[in-house]
Design an enzyme around this catalytic site. Structure first.
Site, PDB file in Angstrom:
ATOM      1  N   GLY A 243      45.341  37.689  26.598  1.00  0.00           N
ATOM      2  CA  GLY A 243      45.631  37.966  25.348  1.00  0.00           C
ATOM      3  C   GLY A 243      45.813  37.112  24.335  1.00  0.00           C
ATOM      4  CD  GLU A 460      35.545  46.509  56.014  1.00  0.00           C
ATOM      5  OE1 GLU A 460      36.718  46.398  55.717  1.00  0.00           O
ATOM      6  OE2 GLU A 460      34.715  45.972  55.769  1.00  0.00           O
TER       7      GLU A 460
END
Length: 689
Positions: A243, A460
């Protein structure tokens, strides 16, 4: 009296500038007219050959000449051999037409000779005797003057008018032709950017520093009363997407003073000196409307450190030198403040960073939990949210994300709600958008064989099981074997239960390496094979281990010795080696020892948890996607269907102890890796190749 002198002084440079512009246009017009007339003459003389007068008479006597045009200054004639159709001309009136046709067809040579100083009385009779057609074009007395006007005067007037018009339209009188020396800064006046500090969240410290600068512009008296000086510049530094540019626009919206915004690349041109000219023009325009704020985005484009290496950029260095000179020339009473933004402060010239130029360095870092929550609240102000939305959970899941990531996440959630036919964004939309950002969309057309599904499932679940069985790890939130577009056939999602700082202990780093190794360990222990699905896991684990040895001082062999230094900390976070080649080879060996220790830990956990893994894998193959709570329920022998409704959270199984070599006592105060906390998306499993 003083008013008249001021007006004269301000406009005194316009007279000489306009005069110089007119003179330049006349010179350019003269050059162009002479050039075009020369080209026209060369084109008209193409195919023309000059011969002596005696040779012309000889050709007539030999009956070679077909026609002659007689003027006061030259005789133009054509040979019979070049005019095969000359017999078609009945009189002199048709001669011009025949010659024109023959010239268009090509192959005709025009011969030219100059007449004698005195008229030759025998020439006419000679031409008649040899049947040579003659013509004498009528020339008016003013023909020379008309040719002069048509060839030079009128074209010059037209060109001067066109050049002056073009130079004025393109800014030729203001910094050169085309305005190449004029700064192309955007000027905002009194909140015209549409952005204020209310639109910026998660950067309270940066806003506090900028608010003080704005207050100094509005109320200079209370600062100068005690001798404080207006800061000349502030440098906004931070990773991409945090930002920096948004903060600058918010300053424009809050300052109520003119705001000049320009990018560093706007100063760079191929012509040496143009960038310096644009810097001068920018500060000249700013001084006219002071007090004001000047913002230069990506200042590293022109502010790189100067050196004596061959092949330097003279244009960039001249631009930097001019910028330094202009910043030194600030009048503190005028109120000109320079803001600049960059994510590469390490490459900036030291003369640019010294006090008196950029007096403040404002770090715009990744927001913490409170900052992410405030940022999500800002981005969802115009989004219709359902009652089940809990932004705090989303903020907790998005650890490490910057403001741009959160804005993209909210937008993707809104798009998903529209695709699903809903009129409001719910919690599932936000979580799915988060997964979309880290793993991409689901590959609905991808088909895996049963063996591939089993391989991916054990891979996984191996990550998840190692994470569950260890201390100092983040809890498992989701396991899926659904292929996604970003090259993964499945992933394991780990999320922190509370916001943590970037401080990491040695045990936490070792546990993270072991989790990355869990997929490969499951492949080897359960299926007795290896796949390329562990490629990203190995890279992540190696990066952590290398940082531990080279930068964090977590190696018995090298101790507190720094073997590398960080480069581009706000970009890729890489580092450069600061050691000898022999030391680098020993560093690689120490990294390998750490990886071997963690892999041994992962293999031991997989072997000891084989039965639990089989239950989780069977359920995962049936559902394809399960939650961390369902995995815990299966491990503890409970019904996974009721896992999410069970209010009582049971403690996990006893953790497996790490090898003795990996149990060196870490110091909780030791600096740790600034690891990216983006939702710990377990290792990706790319397609087999």
């Amino acid at each position: 009296m003083s008013s008249n002198s001021n007006n004269k002084g301000n406009g005194g440079g316009q007279g000489p500038r306009k005069k110089g512009l007119l003179i330049g246009a006349i010179l350019w017009a003269l050059v162009l007219v002479v050039f075009f007339n020369f080209i026209a003459k060369e084109i008209s003389n193409a195919g023309t050959k000059e011969v002596p007068y005696s040779e012309f008479i000889q050709m007539v006597e030999e009956d070679k000449v077909a026609a002659v045009e007689m003027t006061a200054n030259k005789y133009t004639f054509y040979l019979k051999e070049d005019l095969p159709n000359q017999g078609q001309t009945a009189d002199n009136q048709d001669l011009a037409e025949v010659l024109a046709k023959q010239m268009e067809q090509g192959g005709v040579t025009r011969y030219v000779t100059a007449p004698l100083p005195e008229e030759d009385p025998n020439l006419v009779q000679l031409l008649l005797d040899h049947d040579v057609k003659t013509s004498a074009p009528i020339q008016e007395e003013s023909s020379y003057l008309a040719r002069l006007l048509a060839s030079y005067v009128i074209p010059m007037v037209i060109m001067v008018a066109l050049l002056v018009f073009l130079m004025r339209r393109l800014g030729g009188g203001m910094g050169g032709l085309g305005g190449v020396g004029k700064a192309n800064a955007k000027v905002y006046m009194e909140k015209s950017t549409g952005v204020t500090f209310a639109d910026v969240a998660g950067q309270d410290e940066a806003k506090e520093s900028l608010v003080e600068i704005i207050d100094f512009l509005h109320n200079p008296g209370k600062y100068t009363e005690i001798g404080a000086k207006l800061p000349k510049g502030a440098l906004l530094v931070g990773p991409p997407g945090t930002g920096k540019t948004l903060l600058a626009k918010a300053v424009a919206g809050e300052a109520n003073v003119p705001f000049f915004s320009i990018s560093g690349s706007d100063f760079v041109e191929m012509f040496v000196g143009v960038g310096a000219s644009r810097v001068r023009d920018l500060f000249k325009e700013a001084s006219k409307v002071a007090p004001c704020i000047v913002f230069i985005d990506e200042i590293d484009t022109i502010g790189k450190s100067r050196d004596n290496r061959l092949g330097g950029n003279d244009e960039r260095e001249q631009t930097l030198n001019q910028l330094l000179a202009e910043m030194d020339g600030f009048d503190p009473t005028k109120g000109i403040i320079l803001l600049a933004a960059t994510n590469r402060p390490e490459v900036l010239d030291q003369a640019l960073l010294r006090p008196g130029r950029f007096d403040r360095r404002i770090t715009i870092d990744r927001p913490n939990l409170a900052g992410r929550l405030a940022t999500l609240q800002v981005h969802t102000r115009r989004i219709r949210l359902a009652e089940d939305v809990d932004l705090k959970k989303v903020a907790l899941a998005t650890a490490g994300c910057v403001g741009a990531d959160l804005a993209n996440l909210v937008n993707e959630a809104a798009l998903r709600a529209v695709r699903m036919g809903r009129r409001a964004v719910n919690q599932q939309d936000l979580l799915s958008a988060f997964e979309l950002v880290i793993a991409g969309t689901e590959k609905k057309g991808s088909v895996l064989t049963e063996f591939e599904k089993k391989l991916v499932a054990y891979h996984e679940v191996g990550h998840a099981m190692v994470a569950y069985k260890q201390k100092n790890t983040e809890p498992v939130q989701k396991i899926t074997i659904v292929p996604h577009t970003q090259g993964s056939l499945g992933y394991t999602l780990l999320m922190p239960e509370e916001d943590k700082t970037e401080l990491r202990t040695k045990d936490e780093l070792l546990a993270r390496i072991a989790v990355s190794m869990g997929g490969r360990a499951a492949e080897e222990v359960v299926l007795n094979t290896m796949t390329n699905g562990a490629a990203q896991d190995i890279q992540d684990a190696t990066a952590i281990a290398r940082n531990m040895v080279a930068m964090y001082g977590m190696s018995d062999r090298f101790g507190m010795m720094a073997l590398a230094s960080k480069r581009s900390q706000y970009l890729d976070g890489g580092y450069g080696m600061d050691c000898a080649q022999d030391t680098a080879a020993a560093l690689d060996e120490a990294v390998r020892n750490l990886l071997d220790q963690c892999y041994t830990t992962a293999v031991r956990i997989i072997r000891d948890s084989r039965e639990e893994m089989d239950r989780v894998v069977a359920y995962l193959l049936e559902k394809e996607t399960i939650t961390g709570a369902e995995m815990v329920a299966l491990i503890q022998g409970r019904d996974p269907e009721q896992a999410d409704q069970d209010p009582q959270e049971l403690p996990p199984a006893a953790p497996v102890q790490t090898p003795p070599a990996a149990q060196e006592a870490p110091s909780a105060q030791e600096p740790s890796a600034p690891q990216d906390e983006v939702a710990s998306d377990g290792p990706n499993f790319p397609p087999n190749r």
